[in-house]
Scaffold this active site. Sequence first.
Site, short mmCIF file in Angstrom:
data_model
loop_
_atom_site.label_atom_id
_atom_site.label_comp_id
_atom_site.label_asym_id
_atom_site.label_seq_id
_atom_site.Cartn_x
_atom_site.Cartn_y
_atom_site.Cartn_z
N HIS A 1 -4.59 4.59 -6.03
CA HIS A 1 -5.25 5.89 -5.87
C HIS A 1 -4.27 7.06 -5.95
O HIS A 1 -3.05 6.88 -5.81
CB HIS A 1 -5.99 5.94 -4.52
CG HIS A 1 -5.06 5.82 -3.34
ND1 HIS A 1 -4.33 6.88 -2.86
CD2 HIS A 1 -4.74 4.75 -2.58
CE1 HIS A 1 -3.60 6.48 -1.83
NE2 HIS A 1 -3.82 5.18 -1.64
N GLU B 1 -7.18 -1.48 1.31
CA GLU B 1 -5.78 -1.49 1.73
C GLU B 1 -5.56 -2.39 2.95
O GLU B 1 -6.49 -2.73 3.68
CB GLU B 1 -5.34 -0.06 2.04
CG GLU B 1 -3.86 0.12 2.35
CD GLU B 1 -2.89 -0.41 1.28
OE1 GLU B 1 -2.97 -1.60 0.96
OE2 GLU B 1 -2.06 0.39 0.80
#
Length: 224
Positions: free
Chosen positions: A8, A81
């Site tokens: 990201h 994550e």
Amino acid sequence: MRLYIIRHGETDWNGAGRLQGQTDTRLNENGIRLARETAKGMEDIPFDLCITSPLARARQTAEIILGDRKTPVKEEPRIREISFGSWEGLGCRPHNYQIPVPIEEFDRFYTDPFRFIPASDGETIEAVCARTKEFLEDLMEEPSYRDKTILIATHGCALRALLNSIYPDPADFWHHRVPPNCAVSIVEVQYPAGVKGGIPVLVESDKIYYSPSLVVDFRTGKRV
């Protein structure tokens, strides 16, 4: 199958040196800019499918990359994550360090990640490797995806975990560094006769589509 696996764009917590983990932050202004620059570099790639972490910063990055394409988007929790548990939101750089263990112990996350001991409610590197590997194996075994070009939007640690079994030396978890924001790794999956699933081959690692002068070292917060 061809996979474009992207970390990201930047968030305020990236810039401030705070542990994000599974806290649902969004891209900041610079993160949006990096994602837009990356989108320009990837505008001619004919994505058939996008698979994204459910966390907003990954989904937002994927949406910017896809632009006006009508590409289907699926969320996949196994590529979210690593969880830092109760440490999330705490400063993790020398100048703002707040984690309740000596900095030398936390620094194993970068220097010796398979011996890193997380918070009691956090997640180990081994656990992230296991769930991301399971995702990759399921993806490669799906017959309808064999001829597809797929964008996968994820996170720094999850990206390295996803590729861990593909790297030449899996013991080198970080593959020299934390991947820069919006860095893209490209994997070609081959399907030889008689082989169950597929054989993933790393074609390119940490490709960036913006100026290298904008790359930030997450551990220090400085441009590299």
